[in-house]
Design an enzyme around this catalytic site. Structure first.
Site, short mmCIF file in Angstrom:
data_model
loop_
_atom_site.label_atom_id
_atom_site.label_comp_id
_atom_site.label_asym_id
_atom_site.label_seq_id
_atom_site.Cartn_x
_atom_site.Cartn_y
_atom_site.Cartn_z
N GLU A 148 -7.90 -11.91 -27.69
CA GLU A 148 -7.09 -11.19 -26.43
C GLU A 148 -5.83 -9.68 -27.13
O GLU A 148 -5.06 -10.28 -28.37
CB GLU A 148 -5.30 -11.94 -25.98
CG GLU A 148 -4.69 -10.62 -25.33
CD GLU A 148 -6.00 -10.01 -23.93
OE1 GLU A 148 -6.68 -9.40 -24.37
OE2 GLU A 148 -5.83 -10.66 -22.77
N ASP B 243 -7.66 -10.26 -18.93
CA ASP B 243 -6.83 -10.31 -17.76
C ASP B 243 -8.08 -9.23 -16.26
O ASP B 243 -7.90 -8.40 -16.12
CB ASP B 243 -5.95 -8.59 -17.97
CG ASP B 243 -7.20 -7.73 -18.29
OD1 ASP B 243 -8.60 -8.09 -18.99
OD2 ASP B 243 -6.59 -6.63 -19.61
#
Length: 512
Positions: A235, A309
């Site tokens: 991430e 996401d």
């Protein structure tokens, strides 16, 4: 193997029993241990096991994946041919005959119910389907052979994605885990993100260290050569090695089939990989976590083909993979690699079918829908439409309705169509899902968009032309314009009505 029965110099009854179970299915003519049997025998059991090509446990004989066909929206589950065996592709082929099929569910073989289904919208992107869901993958986009038997992988195009935000048993926080996957080493891009592994449960980027997945492609911080590379998506960083910087020790992947592995524990992680068809694994990196990721905050969802996401511009092909509880040993991973190489025996399968389109031949493509049987695929400049063409048509129109078949620019097992009227220009599927004719600019993206895979016509005659890059999409005429159309939603030109007829073409000699 037997050295693993000793833990801290003492004989382990638990490990002995586990290894006995593995050996029990390796002799006497029974099926050899699968990857998740191997992980379990080393004390790091699979908590999720996904594959559309085979069973990942020697005794597994239940559902591998589900497909939905376009003709009536019916679904069916695909099982292994036998316990521990290859997927029953014949059942899929029969169920999907003369229509299209999508992969709707990839079942978890671990028994924990961590199935993968259509990914919802996220903080980075909404998918094109109603409600912002990502697209589902074609069930026929990635044929492959395992031990000589045909199966199908999951061909992820940009906007495709699968997810489970309610997964159980996955690592959270800084807990250790391991991941492996078998991938297509030739199908990739720099888009974010073709991932498989542990991610956020709310489809949003909630900060560094909230993910730990395998990433495959030529994006990120990169390794040696021009890519693609196996990296870790943690991430806000695609990590090739010890830092968010180029790692010259991370090699460009050249194998057709790739084994990729990422594993992590507090303060430490590793990236490993190898040719899934032969040889052993190499350690790309093993050591301290890079800055910002010394402590991990994993959230435990599982995703495939997208970022945490829902960044969904990546592409790649997934054949099999699993996630473990605990940090797998190098020895366990070596045995998994040996199973992939020696038992699975991945090999290439033909992607095109139906009537032969010979490279170098000049062809015309006539519509077969009853309304339009005098109309042929033609172009004027970049615009591709169907036009009425006859012996009395102008020489210009005849050239515009004639095409030279070439070996696929983006994949040699399929074909590309070069304009006779504009040599060096090819039909491509534009981002707007229209067919257009443009000059070959030599880019990887253009060449993939200009590659199409013939198959037996969905209307039961002639040929249908499926996009290589977006295998749910076919050449379709709709109000005389030409589109790359799917069988259903979301666009008006994807309508089910007369879809099979509209995507079926009679191939004849070129007019010029």
């Amino acid at each position: 193997m037997y050295r693993d029965l000793f833990v801290h110099g003492k004989f382990s009854v638990r490990r002995a029993v586990q290894h006995a179970c593995v050996l029990a299915v390796s002799v006497g003519g029974l099926v050899a241990a699968g990857p998740c049997d191997i992980y379990g025998s080393h004390g790091t059991p699979c908590i999720a096991a996904h594959s559309t090509t085979r069973a990942l446990y020697a005794k597994y004989s239940e559902r591998l994946y589900q497909v939905r066909r376009g003709s009536d929206q019916a679904t069916t589950d695909i099982l292994p041919i036998s316990a521990g065996g290859v997927a029953d592709s014949a059942h899929q082929d029969s169920f999907c005959a003369l229509t299209t099929c999508l992969i709707t569910v990839i079942y978890d073989q671990s028994g924990r119910g961590n199935h993968l289904t259509q990914a919802p919208a996220g903080g980075a992107a909404r998918g094109p389907e109603p409600g912002g869901f990502d697209s589902l993958s074609s069930a026929v986009g990635a044929p492959v052979k395992l031990g000589g038997k045909k199966a199908y992988g999951v061909f992820i195009s940009p906007s495709d994605g699968y997810r489970n935000n309610a997964a159980v048993g996955t690592a959270s926080g800084d807990e250790p885990q391991g991941i492996y996957a078998v991938l297509d080493g030739t199908h990739y891009n720099a888009g974010c993100c073709f991932d498989y592994g542990n991610a956020e449960r709310d489809n949003n980027d909630s900060g560094d260290g909230k993910m730990e997945t395998i990433y495959f492609g030529d994006g990120g911080y990169k390794g040696s050569g021009s890519g693609p590379w196996i990296q870790a998506d943690l991430e806000n960083g695609l990590i090739p090695g010890p830092a968010e910087a180029r790692n010259d020790g991370n090699p460009t992947i050249s194998a057709r089939f790739v084994t990729a592995m990422v594993k992590g524990k507090p303060k430490y992680f590793a990236i490993r990989g190898g040719d899934a068809s032969s040889g052993a694994l190499s350690t790309i990196y093993s050591g301290a976590r890079p800055k910002k990721y010394e402590t991990m905050y994993k959230q435990g969802a599982i995703l495939l083909g997208i970022g945490g996401d829902n960044s969904n511009s990546g592409q790649g092909t997934f054949y099999e993979g699993a996630m473990t509880s605990g940090y797998p040993s190098d020895e366990a991973e070596a045995e998994v690699q040996a199973d992939i190489v020696d038992k699975a025996k991945y090999a290439v399968a033909p992607l095109a079918g139906g009537p032969l389109l010979r490279a170098g031949s000049r062809v015309s493509l006539r519509a077969t829908t009853p309304c339009c049987t005098t109309r042929y695929v033609a172009h004027s400049g970049a615009a591709v439409r169907t036009e009425v063409v006859s012996s009395s048509s102008s020489g210009q129109l005849k050239r515009e309705a004639s095409w030279v078949v070439r070996d696929g620019l983006g994949f040699s097992g399929c074909v590309s169509f070069e304009s006779v009227d504009a040599p060096g220009s090819f039909v491509r599927l534009s981002p707007e899902r229209r067919l257009a004719v443009h000059p070959d600019d030599g880019s990887k993206g253009f060449r993939e968009e200009a590659t199409f895979c013939p198959e037996a016509g969905l209307a039961g005659r002639g040929s249908s032309l499926r996009s290589w890059k977006y295998p749910t999409r076919y050449w379709r005429h709709f109000n005389n314009d030409m589109y790359g159309a799917g069988n259903g939603s979301p666009a008006y030109f994807d309508a089910h009505r007369v879809f099979n007829e509209d995507v079926t073409w009679e191939v004849g000699p070129g007019f010029a």
